[in-house]
Every structure is written in structure tokens, then in C-alpha cells.
Design a protein around this motif. Structure first.
Motif, PDB file in Angstrom:
ATOM      1  N   ASP A   7      28.318 -22.057   4.149  1.00  0.00           N
ATOM      2  CA  ASP A   7      29.401 -22.426   2.824  1.00  0.00           C
ATOM      3  C   ASP A   7      30.609 -23.271   2.979  1.00  0.00           C
ATOM      4  OD1 ASP A   7      28.386 -19.798   2.383  1.00  0.00           O
ATOM      5  OD2 ASP A   7      28.923 -18.543   3.323  1.00  0.00           O
ATOM      6  N   ALA A   8      30.569 -23.431   3.783  1.00  0.00           N
ATOM      7  CA  ALA A   8      32.128 -24.426   4.515  1.00  0.00           C
ATOM      8  C   ALA A   8      31.277 -26.132   3.142  1.00  0.00           C
ATOM      9  CB  ALA A   8      31.971 -25.144   5.729  1.00  0.00           C
ATOM     10  N   LEU A   9      30.381 -26.371   4.124  1.00  0.00           N
ATOM     11  CA  LEU A   9      29.674 -27.287   3.069  1.00  0.00           C
ATOM     12  C   LEU A   9      29.779 -27.587   1.622  1.00  0.00           C
ATOM     13  CD1 LEU A   9      28.218 -30.878   3.320  1.00  0.00           C
ATOM     14  CD2 LEU A   9      26.630 -29.107   3.391  1.00  0.00           C
ATOM     15  N   ARG A  10      29.050 -26.705   1.083  1.00  0.00           N
ATOM     16  CA  ARG A  10      29.548 -26.127  -0.408  1.00  0.00           C
ATOM     17  C   ARG A  10      30.693 -26.106  -0.732  1.00  0.00           C
ATOM     18  NH1 ARG A  10      27.418 -21.378  -0.574  1.00  0.00           N
ATOM     19  NH2 ARG A  10      25.200 -22.243  -0.494  1.00  0.00           N
ATOM     20  N   GLY A  11      31.438 -25.451  -0.201  1.00  0.00           N
ATOM     21  CA  GLY A  11      33.077 -25.402  -0.509  1.00  0.00           C
ATOM     22  C   GLY A  11      33.622 -27.332  -0.367  1.00  0.00           C
ATOM     23  N   PHE A  53      25.024 -30.433  -3.919  1.00  0.00           N
ATOM     24  CA  PHE A  53      24.523 -29.186  -4.736  1.00  0.00           C
ATOM     25  C   PHE A  53      23.791 -29.424  -4.978  1.00  0.00           C
ATOM     26  CE2 PHE A  53      29.471 -28.565  -6.002  1.00  0.00           C
ATOM     27  CZ  PHE A  53      29.958 -27.718  -5.936  1.00  0.00           C
ATOM     28  N   ILE A  54      22.377 -29.693  -5.323  1.00  0.00           N
ATOM     29  CA  ILE A  54      21.635 -29.890  -5.582  1.00  0.00           C
ATOM     30  C   ILE A  54      20.128 -29.807  -4.763  1.00  0.00           C
ATOM     31  CG2 ILE A  54      18.957 -30.443  -7.382  1.00  0.00           C
ATOM     32  CD1 ILE A  54      21.484 -32.021  -8.190  1.00  0.00           C
ATOM     33  N   PHE A  55      20.644 -30.356  -3.884  1.00  0.00           N
ATOM     34  CA  PHE A  55      19.794 -30.160  -2.324  1.00  0.00           C
ATOM     35  C   PHE A  55      20.045 -29.203  -1.423  1.00  0.00           C
ATOM     36  CE2 PHE A  55      19.218 -31.582   2.160  1.00  0.00           C
ATOM     37  CZ  PHE A  55      17.861 -32.151   2.441  1.00  0.00           C
ATOM     38  N   LEU A  56      21.444 -28.721  -1.939  1.00  0.00           N
ATOM     39  CA  LEU A  56      21.832 -27.857  -0.777  1.00  0.00           C
ATOM     40  C   LEU A  56      21.225 -25.751  -1.467  1.00  0.00           C
ATOM     41  CD1 LEU A  56      23.750 -26.076   1.303  1.00  0.00           C
ATOM     42  CD2 LEU A  56      25.603 -26.856   0.265  1.00  0.00           C
ATOM     43  N   SER A  57      21.504 -25.903  -2.868  1.00  0.00           N
ATOM     44  CA  SER A  57      21.176 -24.480  -3.307  1.00  0.00           C
ATOM     45  C   SER A  57      19.183 -24.518  -3.388  1.00  0.00           C
ATOM     46  CB  SER A  57      21.220 -25.531  -5.235  1.00  0.00           C
ATOM     47  OG  SER A  57      22.145 -25.264  -5.725  1.00  0.00           O
ATOM     48  N   ALA A 207      25.668 -21.231  11.818  1.00  0.00           N
ATOM     49  CA  ALA A 207      26.228 -19.544  11.447  1.00  0.00           C
ATOM     50  C   ALA A 207      27.243 -19.508  12.514  1.00  0.00           C
ATOM     51  CB  ALA A 207      25.653 -18.535  12.897  1.00  0.00           C
ATOM     52  N   LYS A 208      28.397 -20.127  12.691  1.00  0.00           N
ATOM     53  CA  LYS A 208      29.301 -20.217  12.543  1.00  0.00           C
ATOM     54  C   LYS A 208      30.897 -22.007  11.933  1.00  0.00           C
ATOM     55  CE  LYS A 208      29.646 -16.229  13.954  1.00  0.00           C
ATOM     56  NZ  LYS A 208      30.067 -15.209  12.931  1.00  0.00           N
ATOM     57  N   CYS A 209      31.244 -21.329  11.334  1.00  0.00           N
ATOM     58  CA  CYS A 209      32.793 -22.791  11.282  1.00  0.00           C
ATOM     59  C   CYS A 209      33.857 -22.212  10.790  1.00  0.00           C
ATOM     60  CB  CYS A 209      31.916 -22.618   9.644  1.00  0.00           C
ATOM     61  SG  CYS A 209      32.334 -24.672   9.241  1.00  0.00           S
ATOM     62  N   PHE A 213      38.851 -21.650   4.034  1.00  0.00           N
ATOM     63  CA  PHE A 213      39.463 -21.765   3.077  1.00  0.00           C
ATOM     64  C   PHE A 213      38.115 -22.771   2.533  1.00  0.00           C
ATOM     65  CE2 PHE A 213      41.011 -25.051  -0.113  1.00  0.00           C
ATOM     66  CZ  PHE A 213      41.758 -24.621  -1.180  1.00  0.00           C
ATOM     67  N   ARG A 214      37.559 -23.579   3.365  1.00  0.00           N
ATOM     68  CA  ARG A 214      36.038 -24.218   2.620  1.00  0.00           C
ATOM     69  C   ARG A 214      34.930 -23.358   2.381  1.00  0.00           C
ATOM     70  NH1 ARG A 214      34.741 -29.555   5.490  1.00  0.00           N
ATOM     71  NH2 ARG A 214      34.878 -28.049   7.002  1.00  0.00           N
ATOM     72  N   LYS A 215      34.991 -21.865   3.234  1.00  0.00           N
ATOM     73  CA  LYS A 215      34.273 -21.275   3.544  1.00  0.00           C
ATOM     74  C   LYS A 215      34.130 -20.472   2.461  1.00  0.00           C
ATOM     75  CE  LYS A 215      33.945 -19.835   7.598  1.00  0.00           C
ATOM     76  NZ  LYS A 215      34.409 -18.945   8.579  1.00  0.00           N
ATOM     77  N   PHE A 216      35.412 -19.571   1.669  1.00  0.00           N
ATOM     78  CA  PHE A 216      35.539 -18.711   0.791  1.00  0.00           C
ATOM     79  C   PHE A 216      35.063 -19.674  -0.472  1.00  0.00           C
ATOM     80  CE2 PHE A 216      38.839 -17.379  -2.468  1.00  0.00           C
ATOM     81  CZ  PHE A 216      38.311 -15.929  -2.243  1.00  0.00           C
ATOM     82  N   ILE A 217      35.770 -21.504  -0.456  1.00  0.00           N
ATOM     83  CA  ILE A 217      35.534 -21.642  -1.982  1.00  0.00           C
ATOM     84  C   ILE A 217      33.790 -21.645  -2.089  1.00  0.00           C
ATOM     85  CG2 ILE A 217      35.373 -23.722  -2.843  1.00  0.00           C
ATOM     86  CD1 ILE A 217      37.857 -24.304  -2.038  1.00  0.00           C
ATOM     87  N   GLY A 218      33.062 -21.828  -1.175  1.00  0.00           N
ATOM     88  CA  GLY A 218      31.779 -22.186  -0.673  1.00  0.00           C
ATOM     89  C   GLY A 218      31.044 -20.360  -1.436  1.00  0.00           C
ATOM     90  N   ARG A 219      31.811 -19.746  -0.879  1.00  0.00           N
ATOM     91  CA  ARG A 219      30.827 -17.977  -1.516  1.00  0.00           C
ATOM     92  C   ARG A 219      31.047 -17.701  -2.709  1.00  0.00           C
ATOM     93  NH1 ARG A 219      33.167 -14.462   4.632  1.00  0.00           N
ATOM     94  NH2 ARG A 219      31.936 -15.449   5.741  1.00  0.00           N
TER      95      ARG A 219
END
Length: 246
Positions: A7-11, A53-57, A207-209, A213-219
Motif C-alpha cells: 500500500d505504501a509503495l502504491r501510495g 504501477f503496472i508491475f505492482l498491480s 505486512a507492516k509499514c 499517509f502513503r498507506k491511506f493513498i495506496g489503499r
């Protein structure tokens, strides 16, 4: 189970994309060009965002259980962006953008998931990355590596259907163009890397990070993606023209 580091990486990638698109508007809509942005540095920045984005998806698809439903939702979001840009910004229309690609990849790989899971994960990563690199120039009529390329027949480049697969016809235009080829292979490489990580029992490390803020955006990245350009455009309109264009 929620993997917070994903989630954080996506964010983090979304934040990078937000600023990239803001500068795109400054350059091409509001008429304040920056040479570095239009050159190699801007291209590298743009590629780092879309590749992540594409790789993570693809990686995250392997973790979920509702890939078909998610793929349909993302595809519909991509269609909505095409319709909106055609209506409001026809000179900057988005046809077969990144959401259309990711939605299609989700649907295709969900359908093929069982036979794909029987394939050795390490080999899946390698082969799909090689296919992705080898087909990078398919839109220009060539495939291959370096000086060893093959010219494709021009008959492949005919219409919007062929453009969706990676063969854009003469005169095709989209400000955000991500065809199925070669990008589905990058998505599939992410899928297989996740399988490798799971087979190696390394998922707990994701599992944990401690980045709320970044996690919220990623989710909620899809919602933020759909909203970010109107917000950017409104803010820049106020800055450059003193009013919000509608």
C-alpha cells in the motif's frame, strides 16, 4: 491480510504521478514549457511511475480473490476517463490509458490464473520480462533486442482494435497510451514475482509499514487517480488565470 508495504509503495508512486501530471498540465495546457520535462529526465520519470504501477498491480492480483470483479471496475473507470476527456479535452483525449490496460490485464490473468500458477514462478518472471523488453518497440513497427529487430507487416496497424493490442494505426493519438502489448507481460512478471515471494514464505516482511499517509493513498489509489487531474486542473487554473475553467 493487508500488506502495508505494498500500500505504501502504491501510495508513494501515486504521489510521484500527481506531481508528474501537475507539471504536464503546466507544460502542455497552461503553456509554461520546461525543456527537462519534455526531454529524457521527464521520460524516465514517467516510465518509473507507469512501470511501478503496472508491475505492482500484477503482484497484487496474485494476492486477491476477486480479480475479475476488480478488473471490470478498473476497466469501467478507464472507459469513464476516455469519455470525459473526449467531452472536455478532445485535444488531450485518453484512449487505452493505464486504467484500461490494468483492467484488461486483471480480467485476462484472472481467467488464466490456474494454468499460470502451474508454471515455475522464476521462469515466469524471466520470460515475461524478456517479452516485455523485446516488444517495447512494437508500436513503432518493430520487435526485438538492440540491433537484432524484426520489421512487422504494416497490415497489423489497422484500427482501434489493433491499437488496443499494441498496433496503433496511422493517425492514432492518445495522451496516455498503454496497449496490451507489451505491457501485459510486465503485469504478468509482477504476478509471477508474487508467486515466487509466496513460495519462499517471505510475505510477512511486507505486512507492516509505518507510513500512514502513503498507506491511506495506496489503499484508495483508484479513487485518488480518478480525482487527481480535476483537482490539479482547478488549482492550476486559479494560479495561472485567477479562475477555475469549466
Amino acid at each position: 491480510m493487508r500488506y502495508e508495504k505494498l500500500d505504501a509503495l502504491r501510495g508513494m508512486t501515486f504521489i510521484s504521478m500527481f506531481f508528474y501530471h501537475a507539471l504536464w498540465d503546466v507544460n502542455y495546457i497552461f503553456g509554461h514549457p520546461m525543456a527537462w520535462y519534455s526531454g529524457l529526465p521527464g521520460y524516465i520519470w514517467q516510465q518509473s511511475i507507469c512501470i511501478t504501477f503496472i508491475f505492482l498491480s500484477g503482484f497484487c492480483l496474485r494476492l486477491g480473490t476477486h480479480g475479475l470483479r476488480r478488473g471490470i471496475i478498473v476497466s469501467l473507470a478507464g472507459a469513464a476517463i476516455t469519455a470525459l476527456t473526449a467531452r472536455c479535452l478532445p485535444e488531450d483525449i485518453i484512449i487505452f490509458g493505464v486504467l484500461t490496460l490494468i483492467g484488461a490485464c486483471m480480467i485476462i490473468l484472472t481467467i488464466l490464473r490456474r494454468p499460470m500458477e502451474k508454471f515455475p514462478a522464476w521462469l515466469g518472471v524471466i520470460l515475461n520480462l524478456l517479452l516485455f523488453i523485446g516488444l517495447r518497440s512494437i508500436g513503432s513497427g518493430r520487435i526485438g533486442f538492440g540491433a537484432h529487430t524484426l520489421q512487422l507487416p504494416p497490415q497489423l496497424y489497422r484500427n482501434y482494435l489493433t491499437a488496443f493490442f499494441g498496433f496503433p494505426f496511422d493517425g492514432f493519438y492518445s495522451t496516455d497510451y498503454f496497449p496490451l502489448l507489451p505491457w501485459i507481460f510486465l503485469f504478468a512478471a509482477g504476478f509471477y514475482l508474487c508467486q515466487m515471494v509466496r513460495e519462499g514464505s517471505r510475505m510477512r516482511g511486507l505486512a507492516k509499514c509505518d507510513q500512514p499517509f502513503r498507506k491511506f493513498i495506496g489503499r484508495h489509489s483508484l479513487i485518488f487517480y480518478l480525482l487527481h487531474q480535476p483537482v490539479i486542473y482547478a488549482v492550476l487554473s486559479l494560479l495561472f488565470t485567477g479562475s477555475v475553467a469549466v
